[in-house]
Design an enzyme around this catalytic site. Structure first.
Site, PDB file in Angstrom:
ATOM      1  N   HIS A 179       0.835  -1.202   0.000  1.00 31.91           N
ATOM      2  CA  HIS A 179       0.000   0.000   0.000  1.00 31.91           C
ATOM      3  C   HIS A 179       0.871   1.255   0.000  1.00 31.91           C
ATOM      4  CE1 HIS A 179      -3.485  -2.492   0.766  1.00 31.91           C
ATOM      5  NE2 HIS A 179      -4.279  -1.441   0.928  1.00 31.91           N
ATOM      6  N   HIS A 231       1.291  -3.929   8.970  1.00 29.37           N
ATOM      7  CA  HIS A 231       2.718  -3.637   8.863  1.00 29.37           C
ATOM      8  C   HIS A 231       3.171  -2.873  10.091  1.00 29.37           C
ATOM      9  CE1 HIS A 231       2.796  -4.732   4.561  1.00 29.37           C
ATOM     10  NE2 HIS A 231       1.671  -4.062   4.447  1.00 29.37           N
TER      11      HIS A 231
END
Length: 312
Positions: free
Chosen positions: A172, A240
């Site tokens: 992303h 993450h």
């Protein structure tokens, strides 16, 4: 054999060679190869599965079923919004077909290259996500204080399980900084935020910084703020950690700057709002009509290309 000789040869080979050297065919072929490689890596390659410990708190976060920025919205924010904005801006400004073309082509190459590189690194590194244990659902009785492998996992969904080892770098983040970063560079060039003016006559020159006002400068930074917020959302969803998103963002920004500069002059150039002429100019000159940075008078405040134009 000299490429110029091949391009002047008769027959089908000569026609193909001329088309190859005087068009963007190499760029489109490269895009097709990158896209094919991305599809192969995305759907056919499984990540390296690092061993892990059930007592590792770094991978013990909950799995968010609903993401703040799902993949579909990442495409909207990082790809479609920059694409639509660039098309609308160039259309309202009466841009040439060439400018439309290279602006979109540069964005497309930045996006696919960033995606390809990110997925290659993801699968090679195989770093566990912060929510790996929630994805894995280890078998009852699995030891907590030793390293174990994927064989202890009971998760039935293939994608959910294997995606747990695709933490580094953040896709992303790289995707958003590639798309929104390209938009930021495009805006800075079109608004001439860092542009330098040039000489006032033959044999003499002055250096003038055409600095854009703060409002326009902040407008150019807005896409980067959006990319940053997308990256932060990946930490909030425990997909993450900070290291993943920082490296992902850096990868996306590096790739998009590289792609942008293949078609556009540096932002300090007096002609930063217009792309390089590119391969179509080879019909007349036999080479890319690209004004190099040193020819723009870097450090001298002087645009040699403009000066040569006055001598004609």
């Amino acid at each position: 054999m000299n490429p110029g000789l091949r391009s002047n040869s008769p027959g089908v080979l000569g026609s193909v060679s001329r088309f190859w050297h005087k068009s963007y065919a190499p760029d489109y072929l490269g895009f097709a190869l990158l896209f094919t490689g991305y599809i192969v890596v995305q759907f056919l390659v499984e990540p390296f599965h690092r061993m892990f410990s059930l007592s590792d708190l770094r991978i013990s976060f909950p799995h968010a079923e609903v993401e703040r920025v799902p993949l579909s919205l990442d495409f909207v924010y990082a790809l479609f919004i920059p694409l639509i904005f660039i098309i609308v801006y160039n259309t309202t400004r009466g841009a040439s077909t060439h400018k439309h073309h290279v602006a979109i082509l540069g964005l497309a190459i930045a996006m696919i290259l960033a995606s390809f590189l990110t997925d290659v690194v993801k699968n090679a590194v195989g770093r566990p996500r912060p929510d790996l244990l929630a994805r894995c659902k280890p078998k009852p009785g699995t030891p907590h204080d030793i390293l174990v492998g994927i064989d202890v996992c009971t998760e039935a969904s293939h994608h959910t399980l294997h995606d747990g080892w695709r933490s580094f770098p953040s896709g992303h983040s790289s995707f958003s900084f590639a798309g929104l970063g390209y938009l930021s560079l495009f805006l800075a060039g079109q608004m001439r935020i860092f542009a330098h003016g040039a000489h006032q006559g033959i044999g003499e020159h002055t250096e003038k910084l055409v600095r854009g006002d703060l409002v326009r400068a902040l407008l150019c930074l807005a896409p980067l703020l959006g990319a940053t917020m997308i990256a932060i959302s990946r930490c909030q969803d425990y997909r993450h950690d900070v290291y993943d998103v920082c490296i992902g963002g850096l990868l996306g920004w590096t790739v998009t700057y590289w792609s942008y500069r293949r078609y556009w002059p540096r932002l300090g150039s007096s002609r930063c709002d217009e792309p390089y002429a590119g391969p179509p100019a080879a019909q007349d000159s036999g080479r890319y009509d690209r004004v190099r940075d040193e020819e723009e008078g870097v450090g001298l405040g002087q645009n040699v290309g403009s000066e040569l134009h006055q001598l004609r």
